[in-house]
Design a protein around this motif. Sequence first.
Motif, PDB file in Angstrom:
ATOM      1  N   PRO A  79       0.837  -1.214   0.000  1.00 34.41           N
ATOM      2  CA  PRO A  79       0.000   0.000   0.000  1.00 34.41           C
ATOM      3  C   PRO A  79       0.867   1.258   0.000  1.00 34.41           C
ATOM      4  O   PRO A  79       1.939   1.288   0.608  1.00 34.41           O
ATOM      5  CB  PRO A  79      -0.796  -0.121   1.292  1.00 34.41           C
ATOM      6  N   ASP A  80       0.387   2.275  -0.690  1.00 30.69           N
ATOM      7  CA  ASP A  80       1.116   3.539  -0.670  1.00 30.69           C
ATOM      8  C   ASP A  80       0.778   4.286   0.618  1.00 30.69           C
ATOM      9  O   ASP A  80      -0.021   3.838   1.434  1.00 30.69           O
ATOM     10  CB  ASP A  80       0.815   4.383  -1.913  1.00 30.69           C
ATOM     11  N   ARG A  81       1.395   5.422   0.817  1.00 29.40           N
ATOM     12  CA  ARG A  81       1.263   6.170   2.065  1.00 29.40           C
ATOM     13  C   ARG A  81      -0.182   6.593   2.324  1.00 29.40           C
ATOM     14  O   ARG A  81      -0.684   6.457   3.444  1.00 29.40           O
ATOM     15  CB  ARG A  81       2.182   7.392   2.019  1.00 29.40           C
ATOM     16  N   ASP A  82      -0.861   7.105   1.304  1.00 27.83           N
ATOM     17  CA  ASP A  82      -2.255   7.559   1.483  1.00 27.83           C
ATOM     18  C   ASP A  82      -3.172   6.414   1.872  1.00 27.83           C
ATOM     19  O   ASP A  82      -4.014   6.537   2.765  1.00 27.83           O
ATOM     20  CB  ASP A  82      -2.760   8.225   0.205  1.00 27.83           C
ATOM     21  N   GLU A  83      -3.027   5.275   1.197  1.00 28.30           N
ATOM     22  CA  GLU A  83      -3.873   4.127   1.509  1.00 28.30           C
ATOM     23  C   GLU A  83      -3.613   3.638   2.935  1.00 28.30           C
ATOM     24  O   GLU A  83      -4.542   3.313   3.678  1.00 28.30           O
ATOM     25  CB  GLU A  83      -3.594   3.009   0.503  1.00 28.30           C
TER      26      GLU A  83
ATOM     27  N   LYS B 169      -6.565   5.391   9.973  1.00 31.11           N
ATOM     28  CA  LYS B 169      -7.588   6.282  10.532  1.00 31.11           C
ATOM     29  C   LYS B 169      -8.895   5.538  10.769  1.00 31.11           C
ATOM     30  O   LYS B 169      -9.518   5.669  11.835  1.00 31.11           O
ATOM     31  CB  LYS B 169      -7.837   7.458   9.588  1.00 31.11           C
ATOM     32  N   ILE B 170      -9.322   4.758   9.793  1.00 30.88           N
ATOM     33  CA  ILE B 170     -10.586   4.022   9.923  1.00 30.88           C
ATOM     34  C   ILE B 170     -10.496   3.013  11.061  1.00 30.88           C
ATOM     35  O   ILE B 170     -11.433   2.868  11.865  1.00 30.88           O
ATOM     36  CB  ILE B 170     -10.933   3.337   8.589  1.00 30.88           C
ATOM     37  N   THR B 171      -9.375   2.316  11.176  1.00 31.17           N
ATOM     38  CA  THR B 171      -9.196   1.352  12.260  1.00 31.17           C
ATOM     39  C   THR B 171      -9.204   2.047  13.616  1.00 31.17           C
ATOM     40  O   THR B 171      -9.842   1.573  14.567  1.00 31.17           O
ATOM     41  CB  THR B 171      -7.878   0.585  12.071  1.00 31.17           C
ATOM     42  N   GLY B 172      -8.520   3.179  13.718  1.00 33.84           N
ATOM     43  CA  GLY B 172      -8.497   3.935  14.970  1.00 33.84           C
ATOM     44  C   GLY B 172      -9.876   4.422  15.373  1.00 33.84           C
ATOM     45  O   GLY B 172     -10.262   4.336  16.542  1.00 33.84           O
TER      46      GLY B 172
END
Length: 60
Positions: free
Chosen positions: A25-29, A35-38
């Motif tokens: 995965p790249d940095r944005d992904e 974020k979603i996991t947090g």
Amino acid sequence: MNLNKESVVSFLKQCQRVLHVSKKPDRDEYLNVSKITGIGIIIIGVVGFIISIIAQLLGA
């Protein structure tokens, strides 16, 4: 379970195909998934905390 040479070779070919198709995965992904996991962990914690407070208020 019947393990023979053909089944092992077939499994290794399938693993190789998956590794060939997958990508890092790249940095944005990576940041979006983090974020979603947090946010999910925080929501579950808040719900558990609210349930705990309600249980204490009800005298359980």
